[in-house]
Enzyme design. Sequence first.
Site, short mmCIF file in Angstrom:
data_model
loop_
_atom_site.label_atom_id
_atom_site.label_comp_id
_atom_site.label_asym_id
_atom_site.label_seq_id
_atom_site.Cartn_x
_atom_site.Cartn_y
_atom_site.Cartn_z
N SER A 20 0.85 -1.19 0.00
CA SER A 20 0.00 0.00 0.00
C SER A 20 0.88 1.24 0.00
O SER A 20 1.96 1.25 0.59
CB SER A 20 -0.89 -0.01 1.24
N ARG B 31 -23.80 -13.49 -46.42
CA ARG B 31 -22.68 -12.63 -46.01
C ARG B 31 -23.29 -11.49 -45.21
O ARG B 31 -24.24 -10.84 -45.66
CB ARG B 31 -21.91 -12.10 -47.22
#
Length: 454
Positions: free
Chosen positions: A282, A321
């Site tokens: 920390s 497609r």
Amino acid sequence: MTAVTDSIVFRHLFSTPQSSAIWSDVRRTQYYLDFEAALAIVQARLGIIPEEAGDIIKSKCMVELIDMEELGEETKKIGYPVLPLVKQLVRTVNSIKDGQGEWAHWGATTQDVTDTATILQIRDTLRLFSDALTNIIEALRDLALKYKSTPMAARSNLQQAVPMTFGFKMARLLATFDRHRKRLDEILPRILVLEFGGAAGTLATLADTGMALRVQGELASELGLTAPDIAWHTERDRIAEYGAFCALVTGTCAKFAFDVKLLMQNEVAELSEPYAPHRGSSSTMPQKRNPISTAYITAIASTVRQLSAALFDAMVEDHERSTGPWEIEWIVLPQISTLTHACLIHSLELLQGLEVYPEAMMRNLELTNGAIVSEAVMMGLGKKIGRQVAHDLVYDICREAAADPTISLIDRLASNELVKQSGLGRNQLESLCNPASYIGLSEEMVLKVVNNTY
């Protein structure tokens, strides 16, 4: 930076060099060229295009010869990278012998090249996954065997449930990863399939040669893939299944990471991530050792699950497609693939360096003043006074023990008149109240799973 996988700062956390290379522009372009080279080789061999053209085309299918800046600009203009790539290839081949470049890409369509290249990328990514799964399974075998007899508390709804062993917990994870390895073997034949069908998948451009299907079959063989039974331009289940596999695997990694995070809490302290100086530090609280690998694993897994959903959206394609859903894959697949491999590597490193504290596990087994073995006591008494009567009796005694921990569960049981009447003596009660004696078939199940995963 446009994505964490490209970030100089974050790329080693959310991707790996191996997976990022597979999904890079350079490697993808080379896969396109591999398709074009294989197609030219096969068609020249079958006499569909001149042999000389096939040889020259093959010799020029190298990404080093491609102007990537030009490819990027032309892709922006055209909308797809295959046509501008083919134009460069034709130009290069024609510079060797005019006219021979016109035989490149013969009978193919853009999606044939793109889809096949995607399958090649997935193939190489799955090889990375396979290696990681093998190493994860090996690490889990070692942990399961080492701790097969180490008692700890099983948790139900975040509360202590009954005793088990830590090896049993690892063996369950081992069995899950072994199922993933089997899933990988099962999906490979469905996924590693060539796409080559021409404009609408009918191979119309080669139909007059009488060898269209032979070209398809030999092209697949040349690329190490399987020939399709029919075109799959807009049938995207293969890609969606790959995404689902990634979501499943990372989900298992996240379940393990979540457990480790919970067991790392100071108040529990049964496990820790591998120690490295300053890892998890920390900026303001020097005493802290934050979870790191587990945090990234859970974040990655959540992201992969969300991204995999997009691949199911991409399955809804129009006609032969599509107009849009296909491009979802281009956005999502590189992220899913690199994130999943990173998740597996984080999990492997976590397993290989996992710090296990059996003393803390035993200490936590004693937290409830014996209540963790209340089921054992209930079952033992149940044989004498009936299961429901025993349940209610032990329930009341456990409540009393929780309210006043100065008197142990064993003492309360031994002094209870109904317990005395049951005929259970103190020695029998002490045996029932020993957490290490109530681990069920933990050890046997560990050995069963370990033996089944070799």
